[in-house]
Write a protein that holds these residues in place. Structure first.
Motif: not given
Ligand SMILES: Cc1ncc(C[n+]2csc(CCOP(=O)(O)OP(=O)(O)O)c2C)c(N)n1
Length: 614
Positions: A441-464
């Motif tokens: 419920x926080x404004x401007x926030x994106x919340x990622x929830x990876x299901x795999x290590x591949x997702x975790x890595x690409x989410x970190x890259x995208x978040x940056x």
């Protein structure tokens, strides 16, 4: 077979008081042996407990629990207290579901004065009890036992500030072992270090015991005079006595492994009718060589061979935290604006490789989650890309800082929310149950929830690359390498099996569970908890009669409730599986899944039920 003859006679603090003083070192030895043997079978917090054996004996001999209140900060060092308060037999089931808790629990024993688990709360709780005592006109002693690590947290400073000016009699035992989980950090630690080692003060300390003896045998007005006199001398010897300035009578530093001395000083503290700090110097891991040599490894350990200290599963299993840490190192090589921040958990959060590679861009701020977040906001405001790695349950501390300092200013801070979801044997206080609810419920926030290590890595890259706040929540353990080949697209969920009349939307580690089931429902991996995939939800409105949302966070305020709201008004039946609206107790994660109805069997059954009643 170890001889616990003396220990076996101790089933209450009264028993402890009846043991002749000369036998106490022997009792301490048996307690240490008992701790090592038991924790080697069950796992748990060993080094901190080995360090407080004498201190706990002295506390229970000087004070009269449960009438007198002893509050253990964090609570991971309460094992000796539990052993001497009638719970020795339960140690076989330490940290098991329905077994003995690894933390103080008022529901477990009247000797546990206050539940703890998160650092730094003991002084506030003690002061609250002291104020209640004033109003209710009772006269119990109130003692907070706090470590030098816990003292790096804001709440501890706030409490000292208030307690010092309150003038109320409370005793703060500062258990100073120079360690947090890792080496302690910060200016306060440096200050404590200077107190430990000050030569002039060491000489003065030698006379402390005899001084205290004389002091207690004199009349009241003389005692008061002498106390003032002693403080003057102390000021001369150690000009910067911070605690005295804050309003405390300061006693110490004393050897925390000398039971006689501890008893004398605690007894003295008990008779001082104002706030007192007893500064006790201890050695983390004391008496067990492997733990003395490697207190960090033995802070919280799995099962091990007590004769060698070698873990049954030596070499820590790689976890999501390590994958995150390594991925961050890779990204930071090409981007000098990336910095990493930990709140006293460089090991646990996988940031050690970063710390070693990029020393100038790594910050351990102590057990100070609120400060960590606002400091990150400051860095982001100055154009950096700070990544703050904090366990989900500890990040709760910084709720306001995330909203006020990061989100409202739309600053580019990345949160690596580790230990999200169920965490296992630390139990209620450590469950990462609330992050989906408190972050979405926080404004401007994106919340990622990876299901795999591949997702975790690409989410970190995208978040940056986002330029605005983002959190990546991942569980304790290791996600599968990959669950699909489709690349990460901002705000888009991954349709693993085409939408059907009945579709399951699942997020995080439970995606693997659902994929492994033999069902013909649609399956969607909600890669983003926020924003939700509105286009796909619109599609669902057209195609689905029922949607089941599965997450390992609390149902109230969770992804399921957001989806239900988005799908309304429509005729789709939305059902949710997740954590209940009550604390989830300790146990293995598999047992906790079972408890919450999130095991593979539970999920399968629920899917079948819904399918049959479409
Ligand atoms: C708010 C919060 N952040 C982090 C932790 C994790 N943690 C548990 S014990 C500990 C170190 C505590 O150090 P100290 O108080 O000195 O006790 P010691 O283990 O040295 O006896 C940390 C960081 C926690 N329990 N609570």
């Amino acid at each position: 077979m170890t001889d616990y003859r003396l220990l076996n006679t101790v089933n209450s603090p009264e028993d402890l008081k009846n043991i002749p003083e000369r036998l106490l070192p022997e009792l301490a030895g048996q307690l240490r042996d008992f701790l090592v043997k038991n924790v080697s079978n069950t796992g748990g917090h060993l080094a901190s407990n080995l360090g407080v054996v004498e201190l706990t004996i002295a506390l229970h001999r000087v004070f009269n629990a449960p009438g007198d209140k002893i509050i253990f900060d964090v609570g991971h060092q309460c094992y000796v207290h539990k052993i001497v308060t009638g719970r020795r037999e339960s140690f076989k089931h330490l940290r098991e579901m329905e077994g003995l808790s690894g933390y103080p629990k008022t529901s477990e024993s009247e000797y546990d004065a206050f539940n703890t688990g998160h650092s730094g709360t003991s002084v506030s709780a003690a002061l609250g009890m002291a104020r209640a005592r004033e109003i209710k006109r009772t006269n119990e002693a109130i003692v907070a036992v706090i470590g030098d690590g816990a003292l790096t947290g804001g709440i501890a400073f706030e409490a000292l500030n208030d307690a010092g000016q309150s003038k109320l009699p409370i005793i703060i035992v500062l258990n100073d072992n120079n360690m947090s989980i890792s080496r302690n950090v910060g200016a306060m630690n440096r200050y404590l270090n200077s107190m430990r080692t000050s030569l002039r003060y060491q000489n003065f300390k030698k006379d402390l015991v005899s001084f205290l003896d004389r002091f207690s045998s004199l009349g009241k007005s003389m005692s008061r005079f002498l106390e003032r006199f002693k403080n003057r001398i102390k000021y001369f010897l150690l000009p910067n006595v911070l605690f005295e300035e804050l309003g405390f009578t300061y006693l110490g530093p004393i050897d925390g492994h000398d039971i006689r001395l501890l008893q004398r000083v605690l007894d003295q503290a008990k008779n001082i009718m104002r706030p007192v700090i007893v500064h006790v110097k201890t050695k983390k891991g004391k008496g067990y060589k492997p733990a003395e040599e490697n207190p960090e490894k033995f802070h919280g350990v799995g099962e091990f061979d007590p004769s060698t200290g070698i873990l049954h599963k030596e070499g820590r299993k790689r976890m999501n935290s390590d994958i995150f840490g390594d991925a961050l190192v890779q990204l930071a090589k090409d981007d000098e604006l990336i910095a990493a921040i930990t709140a006293a958990m460089p090991e646990g959060t996988g940031l050690m490789p970063f710390a070693e590679k990029f020393r100038t861009r790594f910050f351990d701020v102590g057990i100070a989650e609120q400060h960590a977040v606002t400091m990150a906001a400051g860095m982001a405001a100055s154009g950096m890309k700070p990544v703050v790695a904090i366990y989900s349950s500890f990040l709760q501390r910084a709720y306001d800082q995330i909203i006020h300092d990061v989100c409202l200013q739309n600053l580019h801070v990345i949160f690596a929310v580790d230990r999200a979801g169920l965490v296992g044997r630390d139990g209620e206080t450590h469950q990462g149950a609330y992050d989906i609810a408190y972050l979405s419920h926080m404004p401007n926030m994106t919340v990622y929830s990876p299901a795999s290590l591949a997702e975790l890595k690409s989410m970190l890259k995208q978040a940056l690359q986002l330029g605005c706040p983002a959190a990546i929540r991942y569980n304790r353990g290791l996600l599968p390498e990959s669950v699909s080949d489709r690349p990460l697209e901002y705000g888009k969920w991954d349709v693993i099996k085409p939408l059907g009349l009945f579709t399951v939307v699942v997020t995080g580690r439970l995606v693997e569970t659902v994929i492994g089931l033999d069902t013909d429902t649609g399956i969607v991996n909600a890669r983003f908890v926020k924003p939700v995939d509105c286009e796909l939800l619109e599609n669902m409105k057209q195609k689905c009669k029922a949607v089941l949302v599965i997450e390992d966070g609390v149902i109230t305020g969770g992804l399921g409730s957001v989806i239900a709201q988005r799908l309304s008004p429509s005729r789709i039946r939305v059902e949710c599986m997740g954590l209940p609206d009550r604390p989830v107790p300790q146990g293995s994660i598999a047992e906790q899944d079972e408890y919450c109805g999130l095991s593979k069997e539970h999920i399968h059954r629920r899917i079948k039920e819904i399918s049959e009643n479409l």
